[in-house]
Design a protein around this motif. Structure first.
Motif, mmCIF file in Angstrom:
data_model
loop_
_atom_site.group_PDB
_atom_site.id
_atom_site.type_symbol
_atom_site.label_atom_id
_atom_site.label_comp_id
_atom_site.label_asym_id
_atom_site.label_seq_id
_atom_site.Cartn_x
_atom_site.Cartn_y
_atom_site.Cartn_z
ATOM 1 N N GLN A 183 4.774 -16.870 8.111
ATOM 2 C CA GLN A 183 3.865 -16.658 7.256
ATOM 3 C C GLN A 183 4.665 -15.924 6.127
ATOM 4 O OE1 GLN A 183 0.753 -17.962 6.559
ATOM 5 N NE2 GLN A 183 0.200 -18.761 8.575
ATOM 6 N N ALA A 184 6.050 -15.927 5.830
ATOM 7 C CA ALA A 184 6.759 -15.263 4.998
ATOM 8 C C ALA A 184 6.385 -15.321 3.587
ATOM 9 C CB ALA A 184 8.261 -15.568 5.250
ATOM 10 N N GLY A 185 6.127 -14.349 2.878
ATOM 11 C CA GLY A 185 6.043 -14.022 1.469
ATOM 12 C C GLY A 185 4.551 -14.172 1.198
ATOM 13 N N GLY A 186 4.456 -14.558 -0.005
ATOM 14 C CA GLY A 186 3.038 -14.828 -0.511
ATOM 15 C C GLY A 186 2.019 -13.398 -0.820
ATOM 16 N N TYR A 187 2.804 -12.368 -0.942
ATOM 17 C CA TYR A 187 2.100 -10.992 -1.273
ATOM 18 C C TYR A 187 1.579 -11.029 -2.619
ATOM 19 C CZ TYR A 187 5.055 -9.431 2.554
ATOM 20 O OH TYR A 187 5.515 -9.328 3.833
ATOM 21 N N ALA A 188 0.233 -10.665 -2.630
ATOM 22 C CA ALA A 188 -0.569 -10.711 -4.119
ATOM 23 C C ALA A 188 0.006 -9.500 -4.901
ATOM 24 C CB ALA A 188 -1.960 -10.601 -3.783
ATOM 25 N N HIS A 189 0.152 -8.233 -4.234
ATOM 26 C CA HIS A 189 0.449 -7.098 -4.969
ATOM 27 C C HIS A 189 1.539 -6.451 -4.173
ATOM 28 C CE1 HIS A 189 -2.972 -8.153 -7.369
ATOM 29 N NE2 HIS A 189 -3.747 -8.162 -6.290
ATOM 30 N N GLU A 190 2.080 -5.364 -4.839
ATOM 31 C CA GLU A 190 3.057 -4.612 -4.353
ATOM 32 C C GLU A 190 2.734 -3.138 -4.668
ATOM 33 O OE1 GLU A 190 6.964 -5.516 -4.960
ATOM 34 O OE2 GLU A 190 6.790 -7.335 -3.779
ATOM 35 N N ALA A 191 3.112 -1.860 -3.734
ATOM 36 C CA ALA A 191 2.928 -0.702 -4.196
ATOM 37 C C ALA A 191 4.136 -0.013 -3.510
ATOM 38 C CB ALA A 191 1.664 0.004 -3.779
ATOM 39 N N THR A 192 4.502 1.232 -3.758
ATOM 40 C CA THR A 192 5.587 2.192 -3.317
ATOM 41 C C THR A 192 4.909 3.172 -2.280
ATOM 42 O OG1 THR A 192 6.957 1.621 -5.454
ATOM 43 C CG2 THR A 192 7.537 3.595 -3.829
ATOM 44 N N HIS A 193 3.731 3.746 -2.498
ATOM 45 C CA HIS A 193 3.178 4.771 -1.835
ATOM 46 C C HIS A 193 1.965 4.291 -1.080
ATOM 47 C CE1 HIS A 193 1.700 8.856 -0.616
ATOM 48 N NE2 HIS A 193 2.937 8.994 -0.700
ATOM 49 N N PRO A 194 1.698 4.664 0.242
ATOM 50 C CA PRO A 194 0.267 4.226 0.748
ATOM 51 C C PRO A 194 -0.768 4.643 -0.056
ATOM 52 C CG PRO A 194 1.837 5.046 2.507
ATOM 53 C CD PRO A 194 2.414 5.387 0.930
ATOM 54 N N ALA A 195 -0.793 5.820 -0.657
ATOM 55 C CA ALA A 195 -1.957 6.193 -1.539
ATOM 56 C C ALA A 195 -2.156 5.174 -2.652
ATOM 57 C CB ALA A 195 -1.603 7.500 -2.052
ATOM 58 N N THR A 196 -1.122 4.733 -3.254
ATOM 59 C CA THR A 196 -1.425 3.594 -4.277
ATOM 60 C C THR A 196 -2.021 2.315 -3.770
ATOM 61 O OG1 THR A 196 0.730 4.521 -5.299
ATOM 62 C CG2 THR A 196 -0.345 2.434 -6.159
ATOM 63 N N ALA A 197 -1.419 2.003 -2.513
ATOM 64 C CA ALA A 197 -2.218 0.917 -1.878
ATOM 65 C C ALA A 197 -3.480 0.907 -1.486
ATOM 66 C CB ALA A 197 -1.389 0.565 -0.294
ATOM 67 N N GLY A 198 -3.869 2.381 -1.084
ATOM 68 C CA GLY A 198 -5.421 2.732 -0.849
ATOM 69 C C GLY A 198 -6.230 2.528 -2.196
ATOM 70 N N ALA A 199 -5.576 2.880 -3.206
ATOM 71 C CA ALA A 199 -6.312 2.927 -4.377
ATOM 72 C C ALA A 199 -6.541 1.485 -4.951
ATOM 73 C CB ALA A 199 -5.557 3.705 -5.455
ATOM 74 N N MET A 200 -5.644 0.715 -4.411
ATOM 75 C CA MET A 200 -5.697 -0.803 -5.161
ATOM 76 C C MET A 200 -6.825 -1.360 -3.999
ATOM 77 S SD MET A 200 -1.503 -1.633 -5.403
ATOM 78 C CE MET A 200 -1.729 -3.283 -6.014
ATOM 79 N N ILE A 201 -6.784 -1.016 -2.816
ATOM 80 C CA ILE A 201 -7.585 -1.408 -1.875
ATOM 81 C C ILE A 201 -9.110 -1.129 -2.381
ATOM 82 C CG2 ILE A 201 -8.825 -1.408 0.519
ATOM 83 C CD1 ILE A 201 -5.789 -1.326 1.122
ATOM 84 N N GLU A 202 -9.500 -0.002 -2.834
ATOM 85 C CA GLU A 202 -10.704 0.543 -3.202
ATOM 86 C C GLU A 202 -10.990 -0.043 -4.364
ATOM 87 O OE1 GLU A 202 -11.040 4.961 -1.446
ATOM 88 O OE2 GLU A 202 -10.117 4.744 -3.502
#
Length: 262
Positions: free
Chosen positions: A218-237
């Motif tokens: 299942q390589a690739g296919g990412y919808a979005h990217e973030a550098t820091h986990p806090a940023t990923a968390g905010a995107m999830i929220e």
């Protein structure tokens, strides 16, 4: 000898803008006006003859030239700081110095408690934490900028010794309103049904995720990217997707719920 017409303070401002992605927050942190921050970045770009940031009304992000300049800037500021500390120690007849390179999650979750105990036993020793990505950790040790590093094992540095310290587990991270939140346990196949938010390529988390998804076909296919986990968390929220992170990073992630991923 070529004249170096760049001030260390301008480099510090560059590092702060790179870290915050925002001129206003940088001006607050460094007690400067926002125009002063802008002028410092403009001067730095003019003297390097490079555009270091792409600026929009909503964010400031590093250009490829800025990404390349980032480790150089960190090294310059670190070397100058250490040199000045050593000079101060020489003048005062005082302390020694300990530099530790570590992944951000390790620096935030593992190091504080033992470093506090160390500081109680050796109060004259100054401690410098170089929190950065996997490649930068090994490079800092190789260049003797750090006395030792704490990171995931890497094949790119066979000249460095490696001893396991902790084992970590990946967890699925998603919003509490997500349909999968009703399940007691999730698999990677479950997670891949939703838009996947990935850490950026320079992070050890992304490298591990890429390898796992390759193993699953299942390589690739990412919808979005973030550098820091806090940023990923905010995107999830914000409802932009889901992700998977090591347990050590979960306290750095603002998302509302997480589950173990098989």
């Amino acid at each position: 000898m070529k004249r170096i017409d760049i001030s260390p303070f301008e480099i510090q401002i560059f590092l702060e803008v790179a870290a915050t992605g925002n001129f206003s927050r940088t001006s607050e942190t460094m007690a400067l006006s926002q125009p002063a921050v802008s002028r410092a970045i403009n001067r730095l770009e003019q003297r390097l003859n490079l555009r270091l940031f792409d600026r929009t009304t909503r964010q400031v992000v590093l250009t490829p030239f800025g990404e390349a300049f980032l480790p150089i800037a960190k090294r310059v500021v670190h070397d100058l700081t250490v040199s000045l500390d050593e000079m101060t120690s020489y003048v005062t007849g005082g302390s020694t110095h300990l530099a530790i390179a570590a992944l951000p999650s390790v620096a935030a979750r593992i190091l504080p408690a033992p470093l506090r105990r160390f500081h109680i036993d050796f109060p004259s020793v100054t401690i410098d934490i170089l929190d950065s990505f996997k490649g930068n950790v090994s490079e800092a040790v190789t260049r003797a900028e750090a006395d030792f590093g704490i990171s995931v094992e890497t094949e790119a540095a066979p000249h460095l010794g490696f001893s396991p310290l902790v084992r970590d587990r990946f967890f699925a991270v998603l919003h509490h309103d997500h349909p999968l939140a009703a399940q007691a346990e999730l698999s990677w196949a479950d997670l891949l049904q939703s838009p996947l938010i990935a850490m950026r390529t320079m992070t050890s988390v992304r490298q591990l995720t890429d390898q796992l998804l390759r193993d699953l076909g299942q390589a690739g296919g990412y919808a979005h990217e973030a550098t820091h986990p806090a940023t990923a968390g905010a995107m999830i929220e914000a409802g932009l997707g889901v992700t998977a992170l090591p347990e050590l990073t979960l306290e750095l992630c603002r998302a509302a719920i997480w589950f173990s991923a098989r």
